[in-house]
Design an enzyme around this catalytic site. Structure first.
Site, PDB file in Angstrom:
ATOM      1  N   LYS B 133       0.858  -1.195   0.000  1.00  0.00           N
ATOM      2  CA  LYS B 133       0.000   0.000   0.000  1.00  0.00           C
ATOM      3  C   LYS B 133       0.890   1.238   0.000  1.00  0.00           C
ATOM      4  O   LYS B 133       1.894   1.296   0.734  1.00  0.00           O
ATOM      5  CB  LYS B 133      -0.884  -0.043   1.241  1.00  0.00           C
ATOM      6  CG  LYS B 133      -1.962   1.023   1.305  1.00  0.00           C
ATOM      7  CD  LYS B 133      -2.873   0.782   2.510  1.00  0.00           C
ATOM      8  CE  LYS B 133      -3.995   1.804   2.613  1.00  0.00           C
ATOM      9  NZ  LYS B 133      -4.916   1.488   3.710  1.00  0.00           N
ATOM     10  N   ILE B 182      -7.130   8.736   2.971  1.00  0.00           N
ATOM     11  CA  ILE B 182      -7.017   7.370   3.496  1.00  0.00           C
ATOM     12  C   ILE B 182      -8.372   6.889   4.019  1.00  0.00           C
ATOM     13  O   ILE B 182      -8.647   5.709   4.011  1.00  0.00           O
ATOM     14  CB  ILE B 182      -5.955   7.243   4.614  1.00  0.00           C
ATOM     15  CG1 ILE B 182      -4.694   7.987   4.177  1.00  0.00           C
ATOM     16  CG2 ILE B 182      -5.577   5.776   4.871  1.00  0.00           C
ATOM     17  CD1 ILE B 182      -3.798   8.317   5.329  1.00  0.00           C
ATOM     18  N   SER B 207      -9.585   1.608   2.233  1.00  0.00           N
ATOM     19  CA  SER B 207      -8.575   2.416   1.596  1.00  0.00           C
ATOM     20  C   SER B 207      -7.486   1.602   0.926  1.00  0.00           C
ATOM     21  O   SER B 207      -6.693   2.152   0.166  1.00  0.00           O
ATOM     22  CB  SER B 207      -7.950   3.368   2.606  1.00  0.00           C
ATOM     23  OG  SER B 207      -7.218   2.655   3.582  1.00  0.00           O
ATOM     24  N   ILE B 228      -8.313   0.766   9.579  1.00  0.00           N
ATOM     25  CA  ILE B 228      -8.742   1.503  10.774  1.00  0.00           C
ATOM     26  C   ILE B 228     -10.275   1.606  10.828  1.00  0.00           C
ATOM     27  O   ILE B 228     -10.849   2.127  11.777  1.00  0.00           O
ATOM     28  CB  ILE B 228      -8.067   2.896  10.834  1.00  0.00           C
ATOM     29  CG1 ILE B 228      -8.119   3.502  12.233  1.00  0.00           C
ATOM     30  CG2 ILE B 228      -8.676   3.849   9.807  1.00  0.00           C
ATOM     31  CD1 ILE B 228      -7.255   4.723  12.422  1.00  0.00           C
ATOM     32  N   GLY B 230     -12.002  -0.668   8.136  1.00  0.00           N
ATOM     33  CA  GLY B 230     -12.405  -1.677   7.162  1.00  0.00           C
ATOM     34  C   GLY B 230     -11.484  -1.692   5.948  1.00  0.00           C
ATOM     35  O   GLY B 230     -11.774  -2.355   4.961  1.00  0.00           O
ATOM     36  N   SER B 231     -10.381  -1.003   6.018  1.00  0.00           N
ATOM     37  CA  SER B 231      -9.536  -0.768   4.843  1.00  0.00           C
ATOM     38  C   SER B 231      -8.793  -1.978   4.334  1.00  0.00           C
ATOM     39  O   SER B 231      -8.334  -2.002   3.205  1.00  0.00           O
ATOM     40  CB  SER B 231      -8.531   0.359   5.132  1.00  0.00           C
ATOM     41  OG  SER B 231      -9.188   1.596   5.174  1.00  0.00           O
TER      42      SER B 231
END
Lengths: 529, 529
Positions: B133, B182, B207, B228, B230-231
């Site tokens: 990422k 984000i 994200s 944080i 569901g990313s």
């Protein structure tokens, strides 16, 4: 707040104090008259305790538990001895905030009956008296958090830590004094000032000063304390005891929330006791109960004692570069290092940590809200001098600046730990404070203990057996290299500190609590007299 | 900020995007023309990959590592296949933020030489490509944090997590897209919008949407993501993958600090992959490296896989009481529950959690500073709609109100966990979202995933094999019982979601990460087709 309202609050404080005083009646009321400065052996000298009661209060918690298990003493006999001794200690030092002999006796009798009836102990602490810092909740027992507005709260439930100890068989009988804002390394509140049993002109330390004085005077074998800047370790050092501040959140909580959610510096709950093995017993009982099943904030790390089979390496930090320790502390450090080396341990000089930077950082982190919440809690109660002093550094932060401070703290923690690991140290040995217990009102330099709170490293204080003596160098000529040091040395007087015990400190990285005990065990063996 | 300055910033964004585009040359430049909505098997259909390259990108990371160890493929052959497949996936979905084939090939050749020379693998990930990422630091590789002002930062060091994976033999070759703040569950920034490879009209999620699309289209076997709200799990569910959000702080950090110190809701770093065993491999490699010796914030808890020998008990939360899942999700839930029960598992209804309360609480905790820091970071970059939306809830708190919120969170965590434990559940099974991937710009209800962030429970998303089909009920008549639900259903259309995979979620209490894997292993076995 109007003058009238302040007066009403102060009156309420007076009434609570009178109520507290009224708990000491009959055999618990002592009219001691003129006392020597050293009242630490009053339980022996006063004649209030029988020979066998004196034997009882001289045992540590581990021996006490074994003696009860072997039926050498009943739980009732044990608590009777401690009730007398605690009342004596209180009469001499003002260390108790509440006292409940009837409940304790009833509980002890119940424990005796259980043992009689079933032949089984209720738990590993069957019949062991445990004293409790005032703001830690004991079901049905009136408490304060060191200020008037908090007084008279009666919890409907035990705190988590208290419930586990109770299930293990402990007997509760006394709540101990704490200072006005909790944030003093002394103990002074509307309930009065708590003195040091080894020299009543000195402070017992704080904020767990009631525990320090009570356990130090053998009015308790084991006390529950808290530490966010030295509040377990200061009283332990000042009263010739063992004290342990674990990694924050390893042991279950107990306080009625003072500033819940404020975890820029996380407080830790821990024991004060007469022996290293008692500290270990305390942690073992609590973690064997798997408290993480009740409190999701506790990491599920069982108490896992370990033995270091290899020679250990200790870094010795003689001083912190801001306030040099006074002569008797320097001497105790030298003697301990000599003995450790004589037993084959590798003890090498360890650089002074950046104490000034750390001290500035932690003082900011304590009162991120500019002490607004504290002022609200005090509710008009006039600030005592040490409250005024500690809050004088409080600067209100906004959320963004708080995030920066918390991040600076984390960076600092890792940078410091990196050095320690790079040299393969097992632990750091350092003073617990620049000096022994100071005169009342003088304890303003916390960095020897608060440094480890900033890092969240577990730290343990142990007694050296050394006490300030007229033969120690008096340091009277020393000027100080900076304002903190000058202020510290202006308040220190060897002659006024005669008899004050000297404790030293061991620290290891975060979460290595059991390793700290393994190191302390070797240190204790090396110092065995 | 003046109009000119904003224009200069946007120009800088355009230049960075052009630079990113220029990285795809030669065999990595694809002119794909008109594409079907489902591009997830482009690596197979395009003709760009040879037969054996197709075989390579269809392996999971565990098999890939074994194939390299057995010399079925060289590290060079493996990365060559993934470079082609990743470039294809990017051409179709816009999932890459940076691409560095030369560095990757050089690294793979070095790994091959090492294996040749020594006969030994560099580590358990020898030759395994790992995508990263964008804001997770890879030494020497240009990155962004999803906004223009952050673009072009070139780290001089690997992030902690990257350095461990590199030491274990991983090959890095691509940074993946992330959204502007984000804080979207989609992926849209100045680098464009990232689409879902299974249906390009839908979002890849966010994200970590670049990872979701890339791994989903088999342009990577294993991706490093963060979560944080569901990313990790959103992109995993949306792209038919496995995704794991561990307890915060169990795995080492990686991000260039976005809001360092802001831990009201603690983010977690975790993997996205094609199999449960790959998630396990990822955690094992990281924790076998004992990262707590470098980062004092990581609890020293080794990765300790466990097996549940007894029948397990799963609580099934069909819906969260605020937004009912759409028909294909309800159907996938029913099928999974049926299969688990058929295999003898105890699967009982679990009450809806207080989703509305939790959703309000976590939105407050995200932007305690009223999103001031975010605005500073954006530095004048106009907010994209989902940024405007998520920050519209941001209320600036003072320190005191933050402490209250943090305390409320802790009380909530324990109360919720208490219920779970009282009924002896092993895990909660729930949807990963109310529906499959939504149309671009629609993802505004996070509570199915963010609930577990608020609790800091580890949570894992698994693919069900089910995809939205024209035969599913279309829910067109459903009106919604509250504004969130009405809004959700107004954006959902079965017909536009055809082909979108459905993932579901398993959760267990904080710190029980390995137990989550033990449960998931049984669930996976029960669902084996």
């Amino acid at each position: 707040m109007s003058e009238l309202e302040v007066k009403q609050l102060l009156d309420r404080g007076e009434r609570y104090r009178a109520l507290r005083d009224s708990l000491f009646t009959g055999q618990y009321k002592n009219d001691l008259g003129d006392l020597p400065l050293d009242v630490s052996r009053l339980y022996k000298m006063s004649g209030a305790l029988s020979e066998s009661q004196i034997e009882v209060v001289e045992l540590d918690a581990t021996d006490l538990a074994q003696a009860i298990a072997k039926k050498t003493y009943t739980s009732t006999q044990v608590i009777e001895a401690y009730l007398l001794s605690a009342a004596l200690a209180h009469s001499a030092t003002n260390c108790l905030a509440w006292f409940f002999p009837e409940e304790a006796l009833e509980r002890a009798r119940w424990l005796d009956e259980q043992l009689e009836k079933t032949g089984e102990l209720v738990g590993p602490l069957h019949g062991v008296p445990i004293s409790v810092k005032d703001f830690i909740m004991v079901k049905g027992i009136s408490q304060t958090s060191g200020h008037i507005a908090s007084s008279g709260f009666i919890p409907e439930e035990d705190a988590h830590i208290v419930s586990i100890l109770r299930d293990a068989g402990a007997v509760f009988y006394a709540k101990t004094t704490m200072p006005q804002s909790i944030m003093h390394l002394e103990t002074d509140s509307f309930l009065g000032v708590t003195s040091n049993p080894f020299n009543c002109n000195l402070t017992a330390g704080g904020s767990s000063g009631g525990e320090g004085a009570l356990v130090g005077a053998r009015g308790s074998p084991l006390g529950i304390t808290t530490d966010i800047g030295g509040s377990t370790r200061g009283p332990a050092a000042n009263n010739g005891l063992w004290g342990f501040k674990p990694t924050a959140m390893r042991l279950p909580k107990g306080m009625k929330g003072i500033m819940p959610g404020a975890d820029g510096v996380a407080g830790a709950i821990g024991p004060i006791a007469h022996s290293l093995r008692d500290l270990d017993l305390f942690c073992r009982v609590l973690l064997d109960a798997q408290p993480w099943n009740q409190d999701i904030n506790i990491p599920p790390m069982p108490w896992s004692p370990l033995t270091l089979a290899r020679p250990i390496k200790i870094g010795v930090m003689w001083e912190d570069s801001v306030v040099r320790p006074v002569a008797p502390v320097r001497q105790a450090m030298r003697e301990v290092v000599y003995q450790l080396r004589a037993k084959g341990m590798e003890v090498v000089d360890y650089p002074a940590y950046p104490a000034a930077e750390a001290w500035t950082m932690i003082k900011r982190l304590y009162y991120l809200d500019g002490a607004k919440k504290l002022r609200e809690m005090l509710d008009g109660e006039p600030m005592l001098p040490l409250t005024t002093w500690i809050t004088s550094n409080a600067q209100s932060q906004d959320i963004g600046s708080m995030w920066r401070l918390v991040n600076e703290r984390d960076v600092f923690r890792n940078a410091y730990t990196k050095f320690f690991r790079s040299e393969n140290f097992d632990a750091v040995l350092s003073p617990a404070a620049p000096g022994p217990a100071g005169p009342h009102g003088s304890s303003k330099y916390w960095s020897y203990t608060s440094f480890w709170n900033l890092l969240d490293w577990p730290a343990l204080v142990f007694p050296t057996g050394h006490k300030v003596a007229p033969t120690d160098h008096d340091d009277a000529e020393y000027q100080g290299r900076n304002p903190e040091e000058t202020e510290y040395y202006s308040s220190y007087s060897r002659d006024k500190a005669i008899g004050a015990p000297i404790g030293l400190q061991l620290s290891v990285p975060r979460f290595e609590d059991e390793k700290l005990f393994a190191v302390a065990k070797q240190v204790n063996a090396a110092l065995a007299r």
